[in-house]
Structure formats: C-alpha cells, structure tokens
Scaffold this active site. Structure first.
Site, PDB file in Angstrom:
ATOM      1  N   ARG A 211      12.415  36.972  32.168  1.00 18.52           N
ATOM      2  CA  ARG A 211      12.200  38.468  31.174  1.00 18.52           C
ATOM      3  C   ARG A 211      13.501  38.283  30.413  1.00 18.52           C
ATOM      4  O   ARG A 211      14.567  38.429  31.262  1.00 18.52           O
ATOM      5  CB  ARG A 211      11.658  39.205  31.756  1.00 18.52           C
ATOM      6  CG  ARG A 211      10.305  39.724  31.754  1.00 18.52           C
ATOM      7  CD  ARG A 211       9.464  39.726  30.702  1.00 18.52           C
ATOM      8  NE  ARG A 211       8.167  39.850  30.548  1.00 18.52           N
ATOM      9  CZ  ARG A 211       7.282  38.957  30.777  1.00 18.52           C
ATOM     10  NH1 ARG A 211       7.596  37.652  30.624  1.00 18.52           N
ATOM     11  NH2 ARG A 211       6.034  39.280  30.918  1.00 18.52           N
TER      12      ARG A 211
ATOM     13  N   GLU B 152      13.574  40.357  22.333  1.00 15.30           N
ATOM     14  CA  GLU B 152      12.782  39.445  21.552  1.00 15.30           C
ATOM     15  C   GLU B 152      11.814  40.065  20.805  1.00 15.30           C
ATOM     16  O   GLU B 152      11.111  41.148  21.054  1.00 15.30           O
ATOM     17  CB  GLU B 152      12.299  38.249  22.575  1.00 15.30           C
ATOM     18  CG  GLU B 152      11.357  38.939  23.711  1.00 15.30           C
ATOM     19  CD  GLU B 152      10.956  37.841  24.777  1.00 15.30           C
ATOM     20  OE1 GLU B 152      11.822  37.151  25.190  1.00 15.30           O
ATOM     21  OE2 GLU B 152       9.669  37.746  24.687  1.00 15.30           O
TER      22      GLU B 152
ATOM     23  N   HIS C  24      10.018  31.956  24.157  1.00 12.59           N
ATOM     24  CA  HIS C  24       9.027  32.533  25.229  1.00 12.59           C
ATOM     25  C   HIS C  24       7.848  31.710  25.380  1.00 12.59           C
ATOM     26  O   HIS C  24       6.663  31.895  25.172  1.00 12.59           O
ATOM     27  CB  HIS C  24       8.909  33.877  24.824  1.00 12.59           C
ATOM     28  CG  HIS C  24       8.421  34.547  26.224  1.00 12.59           C
ATOM     29  ND1 HIS C  24       8.668  35.863  26.405  1.00 12.59           N
ATOM     30  CD2 HIS C  24       7.489  34.335  27.125  1.00 12.59           C
ATOM     31  CE1 HIS C  24       8.072  36.365  27.681  1.00 12.59           C
ATOM     32  NE2 HIS C  24       7.544  35.423  28.127  1.00 12.59           N
TER      33      HIS C  24
HETATM   34  C1  DGY Z   1       3.997  36.065  31.438  1.00 11.56           C
HETATM   35  O1  DGY Z   1       2.897  35.846  31.698  1.00 11.56           O
HETATM   36  O2  DGY Z   1       4.511  37.125  32.105  1.00 11.56           O
HETATM   37  C2  DGY Z   1       4.730  35.161  30.486  1.00 11.56           C
HETATM   38  O3  DGY Z   1       6.056  35.581  30.169  1.00 11.56           O
HETATM   39  C3  DGY Z   1       3.671  35.109  29.160  1.00 11.56           C
HETATM   40  O4  DGY Z   1       4.334  34.043  28.444  1.00 11.56           O
END
Ligand code: DGY
Length: 320
Positions: free
Chosen positions: A238, A267, A285
């Site tokens: 993240r 982002e 992402h």
């Molecule tokens: C998640 O599932 O948390 C991913 O980052 C989504 O792309």
C-alpha cells in the site's frame, strides 16, 4: 421485495448477473470514482454495497446511510473502510483474502526482476532509438539469483513471495510483527530477523504489510539509510507504507540502487520526483490484476454480499 444493492465501480457483467439473482442492483459501470457526496446519495436507500479501495467508507457516510447493512470491498486491503464506524452502525464489512495471493506474489517478482535488471530503463532506451551497439557495461544490474531477499510482512502474500525465491536459490530473511511457526519458516526457507537486520543485510527488500497507522512510513529516511547502496526496494502493498519523499531522495542520492513500486502515497497521484527517476520501475496498482484473479476478487465480494444480506454471516467478515 428484493433488497437493494449498489456496486460502486465497474465489474464484470457476470458479477452483476449473479447479484441480480438476489437483489435489485444499481451499478456504476461508467466507472467514474464517485465523490463522497455521490456515494452517500447512492447508498442512502441501499441495503448493501460492493465497493473498491477508491471509496471511503467512514462515519460521515455511514451516518447518512441508515439502511446499509453490508459493505463488501473488492480488495484484500481495507484501509478505505473504518471498521469501528461500521461496527457502531451495525454494518458488516468484508474483504477478499486468499484469492489474490499468488497473482500478487507473481507480480512482486515481475517488479523484483524488472528493477534489479533495469528492464524498463533499457526498454525505453531501445524504443528511443538510442541503441547503437552492444557494450560490455550496458545497463549493469543486480543479480537476483543467490541474492538475499528481505520480506517485511510475512502473511499469505509474503509467504508466497518467499516460496518463489527458492528457484533463484536465494537466502530469505523476514521481519513480521510475530515470528511464524517453525514449519512455515522451513517451508519458506526463511529466517526471522529484526527490521534493522533485514534492511542492513538484504539485497532486495519487499514489503507485504497492510496499511494502518502502525505501518505508516514503515520505510522512511532512517530505514532507507540502513539499506545497502546496491539494494533495491519493492512495494506492492500500500502507498503510505513508504515515505515517498524520503524514497525519492534516497533514489536520487544513491542511498539505494532502485525501487519497484506498484503503490504510492496519495495515488493515483505519483510523486513527481519518482516520475523523473530512471531507477524507479513504476506500475499503476496492478499487482493483483490478472483476468482470473480480478474476476475472483469481484465474485468473492459478491458472494460476501449475498451471504451478508441473506444469513448475516459472510465468509470474509472483518468485524464479527
Ligand atoms: C488489494 O486487494 O488490496 C489490492 O491492493 C487491490 O488491487
């Protein structure tokens, strides 16, 4: 009368068909990210919602959506959802664990290899018509085989990344809030160390922690200064886990050799410094974005929504 649900972002039509067997469905197939105001309006008369990490589910929204009984995230990460507020309003919240581990681990390796071997930089050079001859010292990179891999966050995805390291005959170090049972350590061939030891010894550091106040800027200027100057940092977890200002500085000053990043603070905005650096491999992402996995994520969220609104017991309940 059927219950009413809202799907906040575009999903596969099969998912909408599945939901339509159970509910009155309204969907934002136009895929525009709704403002908090628009989302609150859309959810005001709904019993449930399938949402994405671009939607903030917080006290302000929940206070206005008094019908709402379930919010099902199409993601394993759920830092967009205030769980305490959901519980206070009697709203069940779910995520999609387990369905994206391998796909995300695969992509982590794509970032590792691309960053270590400077693939994007070399491709740009070729596409720009700059390649005039073979050179011995062209795009010298970092060997991945036999290197030391440091994994911060050894949950399902971290472990899947570790298992893939054995093909490269790597030494694997990991740091986690809790040490893992010995059988998992040995299946992953990974040794438990402190965060500082890991950062000082790894050639490749990869992050697999959820975002929370406790992991905010887990990697900042101090941590980057502990890394080897030849090392690379990979983040497919993240944005906000890494202090992007500090990272830009470290990449520009040669504190570390490179970074492979799929996620960013704030982002979809990306730090302008990162956009300028040639030693940063950047992707929007997409670590979980294989056709099969994105479908499974959406279907899992839909199944959670059906269970939440029919028996109150969705399989991936976050706030029992
Ligand atoms: C998640 O599932 O948390 C991913 O980052 C989504 O792309």
């Amino acid at each position: 009368m059927k219950k009413a649900v809202f799907v906040s972002r575009e999903v596969f039509t099969e998912i909408l068909d599945f939901l339509a067997n159970h509910f009155e469905v309204q969907a934002n197939q136009a895929d525009r990210v709704l403002t908090p105001e628009e989302l609150a309006e859309a959810l005001a008369d709904k019993d449930g919602a399938m949402v994405s990490l671009t939607d903030k589910i917080d006290e302000n929204l929940l206070r206005r959506c008094t019908h709402l009984k379930a919010v099902c995230n199409i993601a394993v990460g759920y830092n967009n959802i205030d769980l305490a507020a959901c519980s206070a309003h009697g709203v069940l919240a779910t995520n999609t664990p387990g369905v994206l581990d391998d796909t995300t681990a695969d992509f982590t390796w794509a970032l590792i290899l691309a960053t270590a071997r400077r693939l994007n930089e070399a491709e740009r050079y070729l596409r720009d018509g700059k390649w005039d001859k073979w050179r011995l010292k062209q795009f010298l990179g970092l060997d991945v085989h036999h290197a030391t891999l440091g994994i911060i966050g050894m949950g399902r995805i971290g472990q899947a990344v570790a298992r893939r390291a054995s093909g490269f005959e790597m030494k694997v170090l990991y740091y986690n809030q809790h040490r893992l049972p010995l059988e998992i350590e040995s299946a992953c061939r990974a040794a438990y160390v402190t965060k500082e030891e890991l950062l000082k010894n790894a050639d490749i550091v990869t992050l697999h922690v959820p975002y929370s106040p406790g992991t905010h800027h887990l990697i900042g200027a101090k941590e980057l200064s502990w890394m080897k100057t030849s090392a690379i940092l990979i983040n497919a977890s993240r944005g906000g886990v890494v202090d992007d200002n500090a990272l830009v500085e470290a990449l520009a000053n040669g504190t570390i050799a490179g970074a492979g990043l799929d996620v960013f603070e704030g982002e979809p905005s990306v730090h302008p410094g990162l956009l300028k650096l040639t030693n940063a491999v950047l992707s929007p992402h997409i670590a979980s974005s294989s056709k099969k996995t994105r479908f499974r994520m959406a279907m899992r969220a839909a199944e959670n929504l059906v269970a939440a609104l029919t028996n109150g017991n969705p399989p991936d309940l976050l706030n029992p």
